[in-house]
Motif scaffolding. Structure first.
Motif, PDB file in Angstrom:
ATOM      1  N   UNK A 159       0.870  -1.170   0.000  1.00  0.00           N
ATOM      2  CA  UNK A 159       0.000   0.000   0.000  1.00  0.00           C
ATOM      3  C   UNK A 159       0.906   1.218   0.000  1.00  0.00           C
ATOM      4  N   UNK A 160       0.720   2.123  -0.951  1.00  0.00           N
ATOM      5  CA  UNK A 160       1.690   3.192  -1.165  1.00  0.00           C
ATOM      6  C   UNK A 160       1.667   4.268  -0.083  1.00  0.00           C
ATOM      7  N   UNK A 161       0.469   4.730   0.306  1.00  0.00           N
ATOM      8  CA  UNK A 161       0.400   5.850   1.251  1.00  0.00           C
ATOM      9  C   UNK A 161      -1.016   5.988   1.767  1.00  0.00           C
ATOM     10  N   UNK A 162      -1.147   6.782   2.822  1.00  0.00           N
ATOM     11  CA  UNK A 162      -2.451   7.199   3.309  1.00  0.00           C
ATOM     12  C   UNK A 162      -2.740   8.610   2.795  1.00  0.00           C
ATOM     13  N   UNK A 163      -4.015   8.955   2.743  1.00  0.00           N
ATOM     14  CA  UNK A 163      -4.392  10.342   2.523  1.00  0.00           C
ATOM     15  C   UNK A 163      -3.798  11.187   3.642  1.00  0.00           C
ATOM     16  N   UNK A 164      -3.434  12.433   3.328  1.00  0.00           N
ATOM     17  CA  UNK A 164      -2.801  13.305   4.304  1.00  0.00           C
ATOM     18  C   UNK A 164      -3.633  13.435   5.573  1.00  0.00           C
ATOM     19  N   UNK A 165      -4.913  13.729   5.428  1.00  0.00           N
ATOM     20  CA  UNK A 165      -5.751  13.908   6.612  1.00  0.00           C
ATOM     21  C   UNK A 165      -5.846  12.627   7.431  1.00  0.00           C
ATOM     22  N   UNK A 166      -5.841  11.470   6.758  1.00  0.00           N
ATOM     23  CA  UNK A 166      -5.871  10.195   7.469  1.00  0.00           C
ATOM     24  C   UNK A 166      -4.605  10.013   8.291  1.00  0.00           C
ATOM     25  N   UNK A 167      -3.457  10.358   7.718  1.00  0.00           N
ATOM     26  CA  UNK A 167      -2.194  10.245   8.449  1.00  0.00           C
ATOM     27  C   UNK A 167      -2.198  11.138   9.687  1.00  0.00           C
ATOM     28  N   UNK A 168      -2.689  12.351   9.518  1.00  0.00           N
ATOM     29  CA  UNK A 168      -2.755  13.263  10.656  1.00  0.00           C
ATOM     30  C   UNK A 168      -3.706  12.722  11.719  1.00  0.00           C
ATOM     31  N   UNK A 169      -4.845  12.190  11.290  1.00  0.00           N
ATOM     32  CA  UNK A 169      -5.818  11.653  12.241  1.00  0.00           C
ATOM     33  C   UNK A 169      -5.222  10.496  13.045  1.00  0.00           C
ATOM     34  N   UNK A 170      -4.513   9.594  12.374  1.00  0.00           N
ATOM     35  CA  UNK A 170      -3.915   8.464  13.068  1.00  0.00           C
ATOM     36  C   UNK A 170      -2.881   8.936  14.088  1.00  0.00           C
ATOM     37  N   UNK A 171      -2.095   9.914  13.709  1.00  0.00           N
ATOM     38  CA  UNK A 171      -1.037  10.407  14.590  1.00  0.00           C
ATOM     39  C   UNK A 171      -1.623  11.143  15.790  1.00  0.00           C
ATOM     40  N   UNK A 172      -2.609  12.000  15.553  1.00  0.00           N
ATOM     41  CA  UNK A 172      -3.221  12.727  16.661  1.00  0.00           C
ATOM     42  C   UNK A 172      -3.999  11.776  17.576  1.00  0.00           C
ATOM     43  N   UNK A 173      -4.597  10.749  17.005  1.00  0.00           N
ATOM     44  CA  UNK A 173      -5.281   9.769  17.854  1.00  0.00           C
ATOM     45  C   UNK A 173      -4.277   9.075  18.770  1.00  0.00           C
ATOM     46  N   UNK A 174      -3.115   8.722  18.229  1.00  0.00           N
ATOM     47  CA  UNK A 174      -2.073   8.109  19.059  1.00  0.00           C
ATOM     48  C   UNK A 174      -1.684   9.050  20.196  1.00  0.00           C
ATOM     49  N   UNK A 175      -1.565  10.347  19.885  1.00  0.00           N
ATOM     50  CA  UNK A 175      -1.232  11.312  20.939  1.00  0.00           C
ATOM     51  C   UNK A 175      -2.332  11.365  22.002  1.00  0.00           C
ATOM     52  N   UNK A 176      -3.607  11.388  21.592  1.00  0.00           N
ATOM     53  CA  UNK A 176      -4.683  11.483  22.568  1.00  0.00           C
ATOM     54  C   UNK A 176      -4.771  10.256  23.467  1.00  0.00           C
ATOM     55  N   UNK A 177      -4.220   9.131  22.988  1.00  0.00           N
ATOM     56  CA  UNK A 177      -4.241   7.905  23.795  1.00  0.00           C
ATOM     57  C   UNK A 177      -3.178   7.904  24.881  1.00  0.00           C
ATOM     58  N   UNK A 178      -2.279   8.889  24.858  1.00  0.00           N
ATOM     59  CA  UNK A 178      -1.278   8.985  25.903  1.00  0.00           C
ATOM     60  C   UNK A 178      -0.003   8.264  25.543  1.00  0.00           C
TER      61      UNK A 178
END
Length: 246
Positions: free
Chosen positions: A224-243
């Motif tokens: 799989x080549x890449x994620x959509x930009x907003x999807x990448x940001x969402x995954x990263x910010x979700x990881x941050x919100x999880x502590x």
């Protein structure tokens, strides 16, 4: 209809941010925007919508909205929103915006030379929803362009949004998203981190990569080549919100 409404609009338009639609206006009001003009093709319908979805700003909308006919609205905006509502607001002050990032307790999203205004707006919406400190962009695209504000549903007023040069980035550990980086699931994202994302096609620039304190990757299935930009940001910010990382 107030006959002076189109003239007032034209006076403010060159120096204002276009809020395209009811939801953009609603969010801008909630987060303190200075609304200079607001029109609707059906004020009663707009206020009824406010009664259902945004009673907290219904009174302010009643005061601000001026009813105009559909033809007039088409002359004022590039594209009429389905809600038949549009407004103009003052852009947030750049110096105040950037100063607000000092002493922050949440990450800043950095978009490295983004190429799609809709993606910029989607990222602003994510940042506002998760409580990120702001969204900074590099390159030549204005993150306050009407198309970005439309995609962000007016939530540019809920967080810091500015275009900066690399040497204007605020202090803080720079985590750059890159396929060669460490798996984000093994890391803790500091609250004051800068989270940098490149475009789907080109990734982060060599200049930003050289400045990064850490390269970070998102889990992705092989081939799989890449994620959509907003999807990448969402995954990263979700990881941050999880502590913390496990």
């Amino acid at each position: 209809m107030t006959q002076t409404a189109p003239h007032q609009w034209q006076d403010h338009a060159p120096t204002s941010v276009l809020l395209d639609g009811f939801h953009a206006l609603k969010h801008a009001l909630r987060f303190g925007a200075e609304v200079r003009a607001a029109v609707a093709t059906d004020k009663a319908a707009a206020l009824a919508l406010a009664g259902k979805l945004a009673p907290d700003v219904a009174g302010e909308l009643d005061r601000l909205l001026v009813e105009v006919d559909a033809r007039t609205l088409r002359e004022l905006v590039p594209r009429v929103h389905p809600t038949g509502v549009a407004a103009l607001a003052a852009r947030r002050d750049r110096a105040v915006n950037l100063a607000a990032l000092d002493g922050r307790t949440a990450p800043v999203v950095v978009l490295d030379n983004p190429r799609n205004l809709g993606n910029i707006g989607a990222v602003v919406r994510l940042a506002a929803g998760t409580g990120a400190a702001g969204v900074l962009t590099t390159g030549d695209m204005d993150p306050w362009h009407p198309n970005a504000v439309r995609a962000g549903a007016g939530l540019h007023y809920a967080t810091v949004v500015e275009r900066v040069a690399l040497d204007e980035l605020p202090a803080g550990p720079l985590f750059a998203l890159d396929p060669e980086g460490e798996d984000i699931r093994s890391l803790t994202v500091p609250d004051g981190a800068l989270l940098a994302f490149g475009s789907e096609r080109h990734g982060i620039s060599p200049e930003l990569r050289a400045r990064a304190d850490r390269l970070v990757s998102l889990p992705m299935r092989p081939q799989v080549s890449s994620y959509n930009l907003a999807t990448s940001v969402a995954m990263t910010l979700f990881h941050w919100t999880c502590g913390s990382a496990p």
